[in-house]
Motif scaffolding. Structure first.
Motif, PDB file in Angstrom:
ATOM      1  N   ASP A   5      61.619  21.991  32.120  1.00 45.41           N
ATOM      2  CA  ASP A   5      62.351  22.379  33.343  1.00 45.41           C
ATOM      3  C   ASP A   5      63.691  21.644  33.381  1.00 45.41           C
ATOM      4  O   ASP A   5      64.733  22.230  33.676  1.00 45.41           O
ATOM      5  CB  ASP A   5      61.564  22.012  34.614  1.00 45.41           C
ATOM      6  N   PHE A   6      63.632  20.324  33.079  1.00 48.41           N
ATOM      7  CA  PHE A   6      64.859  19.524  33.093  1.00 48.41           C
ATOM      8  C   PHE A   6      65.869  20.079  32.090  1.00 48.41           C
ATOM      9  O   PHE A   6      67.056  20.228  32.400  1.00 48.41           O
ATOM     10  CB  PHE A   6      64.549  18.052  32.794  1.00 48.41           C
ATOM     11  N   GLU A   7      65.375  20.408  30.871  1.00 53.56           N
ATOM     12  CA  GLU A   7      66.273  20.921  29.828  1.00 53.56           C
ATOM     13  C   GLU A   7      66.938  22.232  30.272  1.00 53.56           C
ATOM     14  O   GLU A   7      68.118  22.467  30.019  1.00 53.56           O
ATOM     15  CB  GLU A   7      65.522  21.165  28.504  1.00 53.56           C
ATOM     16  N   TYR A   8      66.163  23.080  30.938  1.00 55.40           N
ATOM     17  CA  TYR A   8      66.695  24.359  31.416  1.00 55.40           C
ATOM     18  C   TYR A   8      67.829  24.115  32.422  1.00 55.40           C
ATOM     19  O   TYR A   8      68.926  24.686  32.325  1.00 55.40           O
ATOM     20  CB  TYR A   8      65.571  25.176  32.070  1.00 55.40           C
ATOM     21  N   GLY A  48      80.341  22.087  33.581  1.00 52.21           N
ATOM     22  CA  GLY A  48      80.825  21.052  32.659  1.00 52.21           C
ATOM     23  C   GLY A  48      80.106  19.725  32.866  1.00 52.21           C
ATOM     24  O   GLY A  48      80.288  18.795  32.088  1.00 52.21           O
ATOM     25  N   ILE A  49      79.300  19.613  33.917  1.00 54.48           N
ATOM     26  CA  ILE A  49      78.630  18.338  34.203  1.00 54.48           C
ATOM     27  C   ILE A  49      77.533  18.107  33.157  1.00 54.48           C
ATOM     28  O   ILE A  49      76.705  18.985  32.888  1.00 54.48           O
ATOM     29  CB  ILE A  49      78.034  18.323  35.641  1.00 54.48           C
ATOM     30  N   ASN A  50      77.586  16.904  32.599  1.00 54.10           N
ATOM     31  CA  ASN A  50      76.712  16.540  31.495  1.00 54.10           C
ATOM     32  C   ASN A  50      75.579  15.666  32.039  1.00 54.10           C
ATOM     33  O   ASN A  50      75.836  14.525  32.414  1.00 54.10           O
ATOM     34  CB  ASN A  50      77.594  15.735  30.515  1.00 54.10           C
ATOM     35  N   LEU A  51      74.356  16.201  32.115  1.00 54.15           N
ATOM     36  CA  LEU A  51      73.250  15.425  32.688  1.00 54.15           C
ATOM     37  C   LEU A  51      72.472  14.733  31.566  1.00 54.15           C
ATOM     38  O   LEU A  51      71.762  15.392  30.808  1.00 54.15           O
ATOM     39  CB  LEU A  51      72.316  16.353  33.478  1.00 54.15           C
ATOM     40  N   SER A  52      72.624  13.416  31.474  1.00 62.82           N
ATOM     41  CA  SER A  52      71.886  12.691  30.431  1.00 62.82           C
ATOM     42  C   SER A  52      70.419  12.574  30.863  1.00 62.82           C
ATOM     43  O   SER A  52      70.083  12.817  32.033  1.00 62.82           O
ATOM     44  CB  SER A  52      72.469  11.300  30.249  1.00 62.82           C
ATOM     45  N   ASP A  53      69.555  12.168  29.921  1.00 65.72           N
ATOM     46  CA  ASP A  53      68.131  12.024  30.246  1.00 65.72           C
ATOM     47  C   ASP A  53      67.908  11.035  31.391  1.00 65.72           C
ATOM     48  O   ASP A  53      66.956  11.164  32.150  1.00 65.72           O
ATOM     49  CB  ASP A  53      67.348  11.583  29.008  1.00 65.72           C
ATOM     50  N   ALA A  54      68.826  10.087  31.525  1.00 62.82           N
ATOM     51  CA  ALA A  54      68.695   9.106  32.613  1.00 62.82           C
ATOM     52  C   ALA A  54      68.807   9.769  33.993  1.00 62.82           C
ATOM     53  O   ALA A  54      68.451   9.164  35.008  1.00 62.82           O
ATOM     54  CB  ALA A  54      69.772   8.031  32.464  1.00 62.82           C
ATOM     55  N   LYS A  55      69.300  11.006  34.021  1.00 62.82           N
ATOM     56  CA  LYS A  55      69.488  11.698  35.314  1.00 62.82           C
ATOM     57  C   LYS A  55      68.284  12.557  35.698  1.00 62.82           C
ATOM     58  O   LYS A  55      68.324  13.303  36.678  1.00 62.82           O
ATOM     59  CB  LYS A  55      70.747  12.582  35.247  1.00 62.82           C
ATOM     60  N   GLN A  56      67.213  12.449  34.906  1.00 68.89           N
ATOM     61  CA  GLN A  56      66.053  13.314  35.119  1.00 68.89           C
ATOM     62  C   GLN A  56      65.458  13.172  36.540  1.00 68.89           C
ATOM     63  O   GLN A  56      65.189  14.170  37.196  1.00 68.89           O
ATOM     64  CB  GLN A  56      64.994  12.956  34.077  1.00 68.89           C
TER      65      GLN A  56
END
Ligand SMILES: C[S@@+](CC[C@H](N)C(=O)[O-])C[C@H]1O[C@@H](n2cnc3c(N)ncnc32)[C@H](O)[C@@H]1O
Length: 279
Positions: free
Chosen positions: A16-19, A29-37
């Motif tokens: 879900d997060f990856e989607y 353009g916002i880049n969500l790193s894994d830390a933003k899960q």
């Protein structure tokens, strides 16, 4: 399983997060790193609840089928809108002490000033620019000053237009300007409302920085502060090149404290403290 996952109200998987991450990147353009899960969960859980949807998988499906309408809500929830009046005050000092006096002296396009606050959030930045212009420009009324203030998030543009703030938020403004430009809100205790006189030369518009811009320029100054930190490097570079093209000769680009120009810096003179002047 981590503690936060155990206590979650809705099922939320890596998939879900990856989607969501991919969609948000494509659209903003916002880049969500894994830390933003966890952040993504807490910000979107409100939407899942409001829509009475069972879990994040179904929310992703909903985003797929109600794309345009729901995307606006999802993006509004994901954006980080932290700002305040006269944030990174050195840029407003530069505006008052160097940029405006220079324009007044040279009048490169007559008595005309154009400034863009790109990623203006709830309006504190463009209103701080407007206050600075009124302070620094002798005979303001004889000048044609326009501030364009844009943001991706439609909610913050509504806040900009309303011009209503909690009393506490105007504390960074000096007493003279606070009295001059803000009055107690007629129906909300502990709130103030901005004078229309300060608003009238600002246009607030929703605009996505990674899409086309219905913007002509040239701009004397572009404020784009604490926005590109959310973008990846290639997106930042494309954006800076577009700003370069829209800046007037010797125009200024002002970035947030942790942001860097990268390669395109060779086309600018660095003035210190994330302030750059087009060569
Ligand atoms: C942290 S705020 C910065 C506000 C202000 N510039 C300041 O420094 O106080 C970042 C703003 O950038 C906006 N933003 C993020 N991605 C954007 C995009 N693709 N296009 C336009 N605005 C965007 C967000 O909605 C948010 O309001």
């Amino acid at each position: 399983m981590t503690r936060s996952k155990v206590s979650r109200e809705f099922l939320y998987t890596q998939e879900d997060f990856e989607y969501i991450k991919k969609l948000v990147h494509e659209e903003s353009g916002i880049n969500l790193s894994d830390a933003k899960q966890d952040m993504v969960y807490s910000r979107l859980a409100r939407r899942v609840r409001a829509l009475k949807i069972a879990d994040f998988k179904q929310y992703c499906n909903y985003l797929d089928s109600h794309h345009q309408d729901e995307l606006v809500h999802a993006i509004n929830a994901i954006t980080t809108n932290l700002t305040h009046f006269f944030r990174e005050n050195h840029h407003f000092d530069l505006l008052k002490q160097q940029i405006i006096p220079e324009i007044v002296k040279q009048q490169p396009r007559g008595k005309r000033i154009r400034i863009w606050s790109a990623g203006c959030s709830t309006g504190e930045e463009p209103y701080s620019i407007a206050i600075s212009l009124k302070d620094a420009l002798p005979n303001y009324s004889q000048w044609d000053c326009k501030i364009l203030a844009t943001d991706l998030d439609t909610n913050v543009i509504d806040t900009c237009n309303a011009g209503v703030y909690d009393n506490k938020r105007i504390e960074p403004i000096d007493e003279r300007n606070a009295k001059r430009w803000f009055s107690p809100h007629p129906s909300h205790a502990n709130r103030v409302i901005i004078d229309n006189e300060l608003k009238k030369d600002i246009s607030f518009k929703q605009l996505n920085l990674i899409n086309d811009w219905p913007v002509k320029g040239p701009f004397d100054v572009i404020f784009c502060r604490n926005v590109v930190i959310y973008f990846d490097k290639p997106t930042q570079q494309k954006l800076f090149a577009r700003y370069y093209d829209l800046l007037a000769p010797s125009g200024y680009l002002l970035l947030g404290h942790s942001e860097q120009l990268g390669q395109i810096q060779e086309k600018f003179n660095a003035l210190g403290k994330t302030s750059f002047q087009k060569k």
